[in-house]
Design a protein around this motif. Sequence first.
Motif, mmCIF file in Angstrom:
data_model
loop_
_atom_site.group_PDB
_atom_site.id
_atom_site.type_symbol
_atom_site.label_atom_id
_atom_site.label_comp_id
_atom_site.label_asym_id
_atom_site.label_seq_id
_atom_site.Cartn_x
_atom_site.Cartn_y
_atom_site.Cartn_z
ATOM 1 N N GLY A 103 0.881 -1.390 0.088
ATOM 2 C CA GLY A 103 -0.020 0.002 -0.239
ATOM 3 C C GLY A 103 0.824 1.116 0.014
ATOM 4 N N ARG A 104 2.170 1.062 0.008
ATOM 5 C CA ARG A 104 3.138 2.127 0.076
ATOM 6 C C ARG A 104 2.865 3.141 1.282
ATOM 7 N NH1 ARG A 104 5.305 -1.139 -2.834
ATOM 8 N NH2 ARG A 104 6.446 -0.799 -4.683
ATOM 9 N N SER A 105 2.356 2.623 2.283
ATOM 10 C CA SER A 105 2.141 3.179 3.420
ATOM 11 C C SER A 105 3.324 3.779 4.400
ATOM 12 C CB SER A 105 1.193 2.685 4.529
ATOM 13 O OG SER A 105 -0.027 2.242 3.632
ATOM 14 N N ILE A 106 3.393 4.631 5.286
ATOM 15 C CA ILE A 106 4.444 4.836 6.016
ATOM 16 C C ILE A 106 5.077 3.298 6.708
ATOM 17 C CG2 ILE A 106 5.241 6.049 8.102
ATOM 18 C CD1 ILE A 106 3.122 8.247 7.562
ATOM 19 N N PRO A 107 6.185 3.375 6.545
ATOM 20 C CA PRO A 107 7.330 4.071 6.117
ATOM 21 C C PRO A 107 7.822 3.892 4.779
ATOM 22 C CG PRO A 107 8.164 1.952 7.183
ATOM 23 C CD PRO A 107 6.731 1.815 7.031
ATOM 24 N N TYR A 108 6.793 3.099 4.029
ATOM 25 C CA TYR A 108 7.216 2.647 2.475
ATOM 26 C C TYR A 108 6.723 3.979 1.380
ATOM 27 C CZ TYR A 108 8.264 -1.595 4.947
ATOM 28 O OH TYR A 108 8.691 -2.344 5.533
ATOM 29 N N ASP A 109 6.481 4.915 1.834
ATOM 30 C CA ASP A 109 6.058 6.202 1.070
ATOM 31 C C ASP A 109 7.122 6.746 0.380
ATOM 32 O OD1 ASP A 109 6.530 7.139 3.595
ATOM 33 O OD2 ASP A 109 4.900 8.410 3.613
ATOM 34 N N GLU A 110 8.264 6.199 0.123
ATOM 35 C CA GLU A 110 9.403 6.897 -0.445
ATOM 36 C C GLU A 110 9.696 6.363 -1.822
ATOM 37 O OE1 GLU A 110 13.026 4.181 1.248
ATOM 38 O OE2 GLU A 110 12.011 5.267 2.835
ATOM 39 N N PRO A 111 10.585 7.072 -2.484
ATOM 40 C CA PRO A 111 10.989 6.581 -4.053
ATOM 41 C C PRO A 111 11.322 5.105 -4.125
ATOM 42 C CG PRO A 111 11.986 8.915 -3.174
ATOM 43 C CD PRO A 111 11.410 8.304 -2.083
ATOM 44 N N GLU A 112 12.298 4.616 -3.365
ATOM 45 C CA GLU A 112 12.500 3.170 -3.612
ATOM 46 C C GLU A 112 12.379 2.397 -2.231
ATOM 47 O OE1 GLU A 112 16.494 2.780 -5.260
ATOM 48 O OE2 GLU A 112 16.270 4.528 -6.213
ATOM 49 N N PRO A 113 11.143 2.009 -1.961
ATOM 50 C CA PRO A 113 10.649 1.376 -0.594
ATOM 51 C C PRO A 113 11.121 0.038 -0.543
ATOM 52 C CG PRO A 113 9.135 1.461 -2.099
ATOM 53 C CD PRO A 113 9.984 2.109 -2.968
ATOM 54 N N LEU A 114 11.599 -0.754 -1.511
ATOM 55 C CA LEU A 114 12.117 -2.181 -1.743
ATOM 56 C C LEU A 114 13.229 -2.299 -0.640
ATOM 57 C CD1 LEU A 114 11.613 -4.960 -2.502
ATOM 58 C CD2 LEU A 114 13.166 -4.445 -4.315
ATOM 59 N N LYS A 115 14.158 -1.478 -0.831
ATOM 60 C CA LYS A 115 15.224 -1.637 0.128
ATOM 61 C C LYS A 115 14.858 -1.796 1.766
ATOM 62 C CE LYS A 115 19.926 0.168 1.527
ATOM 63 N NZ LYS A 115 20.445 1.413 1.810
ATOM 64 N N LEU A 116 14.223 -0.764 2.031
ATOM 65 C CA LEU A 116 13.629 -0.687 3.371
ATOM 66 C C LEU A 116 12.862 -2.089 3.710
ATOM 67 C CD1 LEU A 116 13.414 0.864 6.052
ATOM 68 C CD2 LEU A 116 11.393 2.081 5.313
ATOM 69 N N PHE A 117 12.020 -2.399 2.984
ATOM 70 C CA PHE A 117 10.996 -3.460 3.051
ATOM 71 C C PHE A 117 11.864 -4.721 3.272
ATOM 72 C CE2 PHE A 117 8.558 -6.988 1.133
ATOM 73 C CZ PHE A 117 7.644 -7.079 2.228
#
Length: 151
Positions: A103-117
């Motif tokens: 859902g690209r919710s916080i904390p994944y609402d950034e340009p490249e969320p895969l690394k954080l995920f």
Amino acid sequence: MSETEYLEERVEDQIQWFDRKSAINKTWYRRCQLVQLIAAALITLSGIFIGKSGLYLQYLIPLLGAIIAIISGILSLYKFQENWIQYRTTAENLQQEKYLFLGRSIPYDEPEPLKLFVERVEAMISHENNNWGQNMRKVSKEHQSGLRDIL
């Protein structure tokens, strides 16, 4: 590894693994508890029959007591309840993390969320593996201590 591959091959695989292990531990915990409950109830009810068929009771009561002791040892050794809860929690946390990512919710609402995920999912899995290792070392120490006490 692409986002889709990681989700399918790693995240979903781990969610299913923790879900299965949780269900297995839940089943074993409930079975053991049920056997203990029945054995304890039969010991209590056997008081009704004292004097009528004492020969059977002189073997039945100690046998039921031994069953309760064995089941208690099994529950302590294998930690079914603790594993059930821990595996269920990890499966739910991984599922929630997956939905936040999709859902690209916080904390994944950034340009490249895969690394954080990937970092967060791998940290959860690593944490669970570390907990398992610590529990196994603890069980081993308790087992060795129990053997020394017996000897």
